[in-house]
Design a protein around this motif. Structure first.
Motif, PDB file in Angstrom:
ATOM      1  N   PRO A 319       6.840  18.337  97.541  1.00 52.78           N
ATOM      2  CA  PRO A 319       6.007  19.365  98.149  1.00 52.78           C
ATOM      3  C   PRO A 319       5.262  18.719  99.096  1.00 52.78           C
ATOM      4  CG  PRO A 319       5.640  19.879  96.106  1.00 52.78           C
ATOM      5  CD  PRO A 319       6.660  18.363  96.055  1.00 52.78           C
ATOM      6  N   ILE A 320       5.333  19.431 100.549  1.00 54.32           N
ATOM      7  CA  ILE A 320       4.640  19.231 101.645  1.00 54.32           C
ATOM      8  C   ILE A 320       3.136  19.456 101.485  1.00 54.32           C
ATOM      9  CG2 ILE A 320       4.261  19.261 104.363  1.00 54.32           C
ATOM     10  CD1 ILE A 320       7.235  19.412 104.609  1.00 54.32           C
ATOM     11  N   THR A 321       2.123  18.424 101.739  1.00 56.23           N
ATOM     12  CA  THR A 321       0.788  18.881 101.500  1.00 56.23           C
ATOM     13  C   THR A 321       0.082  18.792 102.706  1.00 56.23           C
ATOM     14  OG1 THR A 321       0.291  16.711 100.971  1.00 56.23           O
ATOM     15  CG2 THR A 321       0.624  18.495  98.977  1.00 56.23           C
ATOM     16  N   GLU A 322       0.521  18.194 104.098  1.00 58.36           N
ATOM     17  CA  GLU A 322      -0.074  17.772 105.170  1.00 58.36           C
ATOM     18  C   GLU A 322       0.725  18.612 106.326  1.00 58.36           C
ATOM     19  OE1 GLU A 322      -1.109  13.731 105.922  1.00 58.36           O
ATOM     20  OE2 GLU A 322      -1.963  13.469 104.100  1.00 58.36           O
ATOM     21  N   TYR A 323      -0.237  19.439 106.996  1.00 60.10           N
ATOM     22  CA  TYR A 323       0.319  20.333 108.098  1.00 60.10           C
ATOM     23  C   TYR A 323      -0.239  20.151 109.516  1.00 60.10           C
ATOM     24  CZ  TYR A 323       2.223  22.655 103.877  1.00 60.10           C
ATOM     25  OH  TYR A 323       2.765  23.035 102.637  1.00 60.10           O
ATOM     26  N   GLU A 324       0.344  20.624 110.559  1.00 61.70           N
ATOM     27  CA  GLU A 324      -0.187  20.486 111.683  1.00 61.70           C
ATOM     28  C   GLU A 324      -0.110  21.713 112.444  1.00 61.70           C
ATOM     29  OE1 GLU A 324       1.674  17.633 114.397  1.00 61.70           O
ATOM     30  OE2 GLU A 324       3.379  17.502 113.001  1.00 61.70           O
ATOM     31  N   THR A 325      -0.834  21.890 113.572  1.00 62.74           N
ATOM     32  CA  THR A 325      -0.453  22.900 114.577  1.00 62.74           C
ATOM     33  C   THR A 325      -0.052  22.332 115.849  1.00 62.74           C
ATOM     34  OG1 THR A 325      -2.175  24.625 113.611  1.00 62.74           O
ATOM     35  CG2 THR A 325      -1.278  24.974 116.072  1.00 62.74           C
ATOM     36  N   ILE A 326       1.129  22.664 116.175  1.00 63.22           N
ATOM     37  CA  ILE A 326       2.046  21.990 117.515  1.00 63.22           C
ATOM     38  C   ILE A 326       1.522  22.911 118.507  1.00 63.22           C
ATOM     39  CG2 ILE A 326       3.913  21.321 118.393  1.00 63.22           C
ATOM     40  CD1 ILE A 326       4.784  20.514 115.774  1.00 63.22           C
ATOM     41  N   THR A 327       0.978  22.567 119.646  1.00 59.31           N
ATOM     42  CA  THR A 327       0.511  23.403 120.863  1.00 59.31           C
ATOM     43  C   THR A 327       1.479  22.754 121.955  1.00 59.31           C
ATOM     44  OG1 THR A 327      -1.682  23.701 120.094  1.00 59.31           O
ATOM     45  CG2 THR A 327      -1.137  24.198 122.552  1.00 59.31           C
ATOM     46  N   LEU A 328       2.380  23.850 122.456  1.00 58.65           N
ATOM     47  CA  LEU A 328       3.201  23.701 123.670  1.00 58.65           C
ATOM     48  C   LEU A 328       2.591  23.961 124.949  1.00 58.65           C
ATOM     49  CD1 LEU A 328       6.635  24.889 121.901  1.00 58.65           C
ATOM     50  CD2 LEU A 328       5.543  22.469 122.061  1.00 58.65           C
ATOM     51  N   GLU A 329       2.825  23.226 126.154  1.00 59.54           N
ATOM     52  CA  GLU A 329       2.204  23.674 127.431  1.00 59.54           C
ATOM     53  C   GLU A 329       2.873  24.834 128.013  1.00 59.54           C
ATOM     54  OE1 GLU A 329      -0.576  22.506 128.319  1.00 59.54           O
ATOM     55  OE2 GLU A 329      -0.817  21.274 126.491  1.00 59.54           O
ATOM     56  N   THR A 330       2.185  25.518 128.591  1.00 61.86           N
ATOM     57  CA  THR A 330       2.655  26.611 129.494  1.00 61.86           C
ATOM     58  C   THR A 330       2.833  26.005 131.005  1.00 61.86           C
ATOM     59  OG1 THR A 330       0.377  27.134 130.198  1.00 61.86           O
ATOM     60  CG2 THR A 330       1.315  28.273 128.478  1.00 61.86           C
ATOM     61  N   GLU A 331       3.481  26.919 131.727  1.00 53.87           N
ATOM     62  CA  GLU A 331       3.739  26.518 133.214  1.00 53.87           C
ATOM     63  C   GLU A 331       3.256  27.647 134.118  1.00 53.87           C
ATOM     64  OE1 GLU A 331       7.711  25.282 136.025  1.00 53.87           O
ATOM     65  OE2 GLU A 331       7.893  26.223 134.117  1.00 53.87           O
ATOM     66  N   LEU A 332       2.552  27.217 135.130  1.00 52.75           N
ATOM     67  CA  LEU A 332       2.042  28.209 136.172  1.00 52.75           C
ATOM     68  C   LEU A 332       3.007  28.301 137.207  1.00 52.75           C
ATOM     69  CD1 LEU A 332      -0.259  30.592 136.709  1.00 52.75           C
ATOM     70  CD2 LEU A 332      -1.073  28.514 138.259  1.00 52.75           C
ATOM     71  N   ILE A 333       3.772  29.376 137.647  1.00 52.41           N
ATOM     72  CA  ILE A 333       4.785  29.309 138.697  1.00 52.41           C
ATOM     73  C   ILE A 333       4.190  30.399 139.863  1.00 52.41           C
ATOM     74  CG2 ILE A 333       7.072  29.767 139.352  1.00 52.41           C
ATOM     75  CD1 ILE A 333       7.739  29.406 136.462  1.00 52.41           C
ATOM     76  N   ASP A 334       3.864  29.861 141.103  1.00 49.64           N
ATOM     77  CA  ASP A 334       3.221  30.834 142.022  1.00 49.64           C
ATOM     78  C   ASP A 334       4.336  31.629 142.531  1.00 49.64           C
ATOM     79  OD1 ASP A 334       2.684  31.320 145.127  1.00 49.64           O
ATOM     80  OD2 ASP A 334       1.020  30.532 144.127  1.00 49.64           O
ATOM     81  N   GLU A 335       3.925  32.879 142.917  1.00 45.25           N
ATOM     82  CA  GLU A 335       4.646  33.972 143.518  1.00 45.25           C
ATOM     83  C   GLU A 335       5.717  33.627 144.441  1.00 45.25           C
ATOM     84  OE1 GLU A 335       2.380  36.550 146.298  1.00 45.25           O
ATOM     85  OE2 GLU A 335       1.405  36.609 144.294  1.00 45.25           O
ATOM     86  N   LYS A 336       5.204  32.575 145.365  1.00 48.90           N
ATOM     87  CA  LYS A 336       5.760  31.895 146.518  1.00 48.90           C
ATOM     88  C   LYS A 336       7.256  31.242 145.823  1.00 48.90           C
ATOM     89  CE  LYS A 336       1.798  31.647 149.056  1.00 48.90           C
ATOM     90  NZ  LYS A 336       0.780  31.522 148.255  1.00 48.90           N
TER      91      LYS A 336
END
Length: 340
Positions: A319-336
């Motif tokens: 059984p796995i007893t140690e967990y993590e929350t993985i946060t992935l990065e977003t990307e901002l794309i200008d309308e131009k």
């Protein structure tokens, strides 16, 4: 005439081998010679033999299937997540069973109960907007059932979670609007209960604070079902247009398209004057009019990471007893840049 699939026993009988020898040859065991393996595999191909998944699951006490529960498959973000899930599952010989909640907590619970009772090995879940009680999920997980949350994640639940950097995505989008000269920035978002709503609202507020702009709660409107029902979007937009604003940050795909559709019909003279930035994973966002600056989530990658973690839980010897929350990065794309 009823179809009768070939079995390992049929191959063994035809080749005058034992069933255990055929089975080991199929598994590429080091105990079996290369010549025998070739003999078995060639014959299996000739008769179109395929392994019996039911027999395999009974023997190994595993169905080699995983479930994924999302609000709506038609959502661009979720369809891309599912593609990521399937890319990993296919390579590891797992089947994927997909179900939708349509933002209903009751439907979500029914889906969980159905999939877990049908020997699906584990679940990937993005919570519905109505969900406020996950005790039944905790009970299931505490009994050893693998569950991984993604995108919309609970706070108090000890398991793997995969999400986007919603705060930064919202902060970047709002700051982009500010740096382009806008001071009265509205915010159209999802249900108050969702993790993504709280994080994106905090990012929006953080950008306002950094640039010394007072937060005005009248410029923030919540959509309980995230744009699934047009009436609630229409009402939220009507309420916003009672205020004065020169830009808007929108928190999701359905809300963005709903805002554009309704505003162009109801407020055609005003909408072209209002700058828009928002979360969307639409592949056709470049044809939106008016155009918008996009916050894009790594949906495909999120699906891959979540599936890897779930299969790790399923196949763990202990059984796995140690967990993590993985946060992935977003990307901002200008309308131009979208017009290029």
């Amino acid at each position: 005439m009823r179809f009768k699939p070939s079995t390992i026993k049929d191959i063994a009988l035809a080749l005058n081998l034992s069933t255990s020898t055929v089975s080991r040859a199929m598994r590429d065991s080091y105990e079996i010679s290369a010549e025998t393996k070739k003999l078995v595999l060639d014959y299996a191909k000739k008769i179109n033999y395929t392994a019996n998944p039911i027999a395999r699951s009974l023997k190994e006490r595993r169905s080699y299937s995983i479930g994924i529960i999302v609000s709506e498959i038609a959502n661009n973000f979720y369809s891309q997540v599912i593609n990521g899930v399937e890319s990993i599952a296919h390579n590891k010989n797992y089947q994927v069973v997909i179900s939708q909640t349509h933002e209903s907590a009751e439907r979500e619970k029914m889906n969980v109960e159905y999939l877990s009772s049908r020997s699906v090995d584990g679940l990937l879940i993005s919570l519905s907007s109505e969900t406020n009680n996950i005790e039944y999920l905790k009970t299931l997980h505490n009994q050893g059932y693998p569950i991984v949350f993604f995108d919309r994640i609970p706070e108090d639940f000890d398991t793997f979670k995969v999400t986007s950097n919603n705060f930064k995505g919202a902060f970047d989008a709002t700051e982009h609007l500010i740096l382009n000269g806008h001071r009265r920035i509205a915010h159209l978002t999802n249900s108050k209960s969702l993790s993504i709503t709280k994080e994106r609202l905090a990012g929006y507020q953080g950008a306002l604070k950094k640039h010394h702009i007072a937060y005005d709660e009248n410029l923030v409107k919540f959509s309980e079902y995230g744009g699934m029902h047009m009436q609630e979007i229409d009402e939220a937009i009507d309420a916003l247009f009672q205020q004065k604003f020169d830009a808007i940050f929108i928190s999701g795909d359905k809300l963005s398209t709903g805002y554009l559709m309704y505003s162009k019909k109801k407020y055609p003279k005003l909408i072209s004057k209002i700058a828009i930035a928002g979360f969307t994973n639409s592949n056709v966002v470049s044809i939106f009019s008016p155009s918008l600056t996009v916050v894009r989530q790594p949906a495909f990658e999120m699906g891959k990471v979540a599936t890897d973690l779930l299969i790790r839980m399923i196949e763990a010897k202990r059984p796995i007893t140690e967990y993590e929350t993985i946060t992935l990065e977003t990307e901002l794309i200008d309308e131009k840049d979208l017009k290029l």
